[in-house]
Motif scaffolding. Structure first.
Motif, mmCIF file in Angstrom:
data_model
loop_
_atom_site.group_PDB
_atom_site.id
_atom_site.type_symbol
_atom_site.label_atom_id
_atom_site.label_comp_id
_atom_site.label_asym_id
_atom_site.label_seq_id
_atom_site.Cartn_x
_atom_site.Cartn_y
_atom_site.Cartn_z
ATOM 1 N N GLU A 50 -53.488 75.287 -1.166
ATOM 2 C CA GLU A 50 -54.020 74.664 0.182
ATOM 3 C C GLU A 50 -55.011 73.614 -0.334
ATOM 4 O O GLU A 50 -55.198 72.594 0.548
ATOM 5 C CB GLU A 50 -54.617 75.925 0.723
ATOM 6 N N VAL A 51 -55.870 73.910 -0.950
ATOM 7 C CA VAL A 51 -56.901 73.026 -1.656
ATOM 8 C C VAL A 51 -56.342 71.509 -2.000
ATOM 9 O O VAL A 51 -56.669 70.552 -1.641
ATOM 10 C CB VAL A 51 -57.739 73.406 -2.491
ATOM 11 N N TYR A 52 -55.494 71.712 -2.653
ATOM 12 C CA TYR A 52 -54.370 70.444 -3.328
ATOM 13 C C TYR A 52 -53.883 69.663 -2.231
ATOM 14 O O TYR A 52 -54.033 68.375 -1.881
ATOM 15 C CB TYR A 52 -53.538 70.980 -4.231
ATOM 16 N N ALA A 53 -53.207 70.341 -1.502
ATOM 17 C CA ALA A 53 -52.560 69.664 -0.131
ATOM 18 C C ALA A 53 -53.603 69.029 0.566
ATOM 19 O O ALA A 53 -53.436 68.048 0.998
ATOM 20 C CB ALA A 53 -51.900 71.012 0.605
ATOM 21 N N GLN A 54 -54.900 69.673 1.055
ATOM 22 C CA GLN A 54 -55.634 68.954 1.916
ATOM 23 C C GLN A 54 -56.587 67.958 1.097
ATOM 24 O O GLN A 54 -57.235 67.054 1.893
ATOM 25 C CB GLN A 54 -56.876 70.019 2.434
ATOM 26 N N ASN A 55 -56.907 68.010 -0.074
ATOM 27 C CA ASN A 55 -57.860 67.076 -0.893
ATOM 28 C C ASN A 55 -56.950 66.369 -2.077
ATOM 29 O O ASN A 55 -57.862 65.188 -2.316
ATOM 30 C CB ASN A 55 -58.974 67.913 -1.407
ATOM 31 N N SER A 58 -52.631 63.380 -0.946
ATOM 32 C CA SER A 58 -52.732 61.897 -0.525
ATOM 33 C C SER A 58 -52.930 60.925 -1.700
ATOM 34 O O SER A 58 -52.174 59.653 -1.423
ATOM 35 C CB SER A 58 -53.906 61.836 0.234
ATOM 36 N N THR A 125 -68.254 68.893 -1.416
ATOM 37 C CA THR A 125 -66.933 69.153 -0.621
ATOM 38 C C THR A 125 -66.330 70.398 -0.913
ATOM 39 O O THR A 125 -65.950 71.031 -0.037
ATOM 40 C CB THR A 125 -66.008 67.890 -0.708
ATOM 41 N N ASP A 130 -62.757 76.481 -5.435
ATOM 42 C CA ASP A 130 -61.932 75.601 -4.815
ATOM 43 C C ASP A 130 -61.338 74.839 -5.865
ATOM 44 O O ASP A 130 -60.064 74.495 -6.015
ATOM 45 C CB ASP A 130 -62.186 74.939 -3.553
#
Length: 162
Positions: A50-55, A58, A125, A130
């Motif tokens: 989840e952390v990777y996908a959000q941060n 991209s 952040t 995380d």
């Protein structure tokens, strides 16, 4: 010192100590409970996804492939985001360095002068937990042979510190 203060001071100190320890362990502090990546910890890896996908995805890609032609520089002199899969160099760096680069950004983590990087610092952040979770998820995606080599490198580094 009165007897009542003495009686309550020990439990109070223990309570404070437990609170600090839980805060660090649960990621509520900027201090890390452990910089060791844990790709075998299913709950941590789930959180890391989840952390990777959000941060991270991209820039480094949902599939960990990084930017196209990642080994060449951008027009502004910065480097492209490298892959985090087995084709990149992420696994060539020990847990502590990966953590520092993620938390502080490349320039600060490596104490570089005159280096322009697009890698943001996630200090403030993301919690340390995380960061460890995201890096653990990345490591969980590597082939077993690469994970074993990475573990051996980390073990050598720990042995050299002792």
């Amino acid at each position: 010192m009165s007897r009542a203060i003495k009686i309550w001071s020990v439990p109070l100190i223990l309570l404070i100590s437990v609170g600090v320890a839980l805060s660090v362990f649960l990621g509520g502090s900027s201090r890390s409970a452990s910089l060791e990546l844990r790709p075998g910890d299913a709950e941590l890896v789930r959180r890391g996804a989840e952390v990777y996908a959000q941060n991270c995805a991209s820039c480094h890609g949902v599939d960990l492939k990084g930017e196209e032609d990642w080994q060449s520089g951008n027009a502004d002199g910065t480097l492209k985001a490298p892959p985090h899969d087995e084709t990149g160099h992420t696994w060539h760096h020990d847990d502590e360095l990966l953590f520092r680069v993620t938390k502080f950004g490349t320039v600060k983590a490596l104490d570089l002068k005159d280096f322009n990087s697009n890698m943001p610092a996630f200090e403030g952040t993301l919690t340390d937990t995380d960061i460890v979770a995201a890096l653990s998820w990345i490591k969980a995606q590597w082939p077993e042979e690469i994970r074993e080599r990475h573990d051996m490198m980390n073990e050598r580094k720990r042995s050299n510190k002792q």
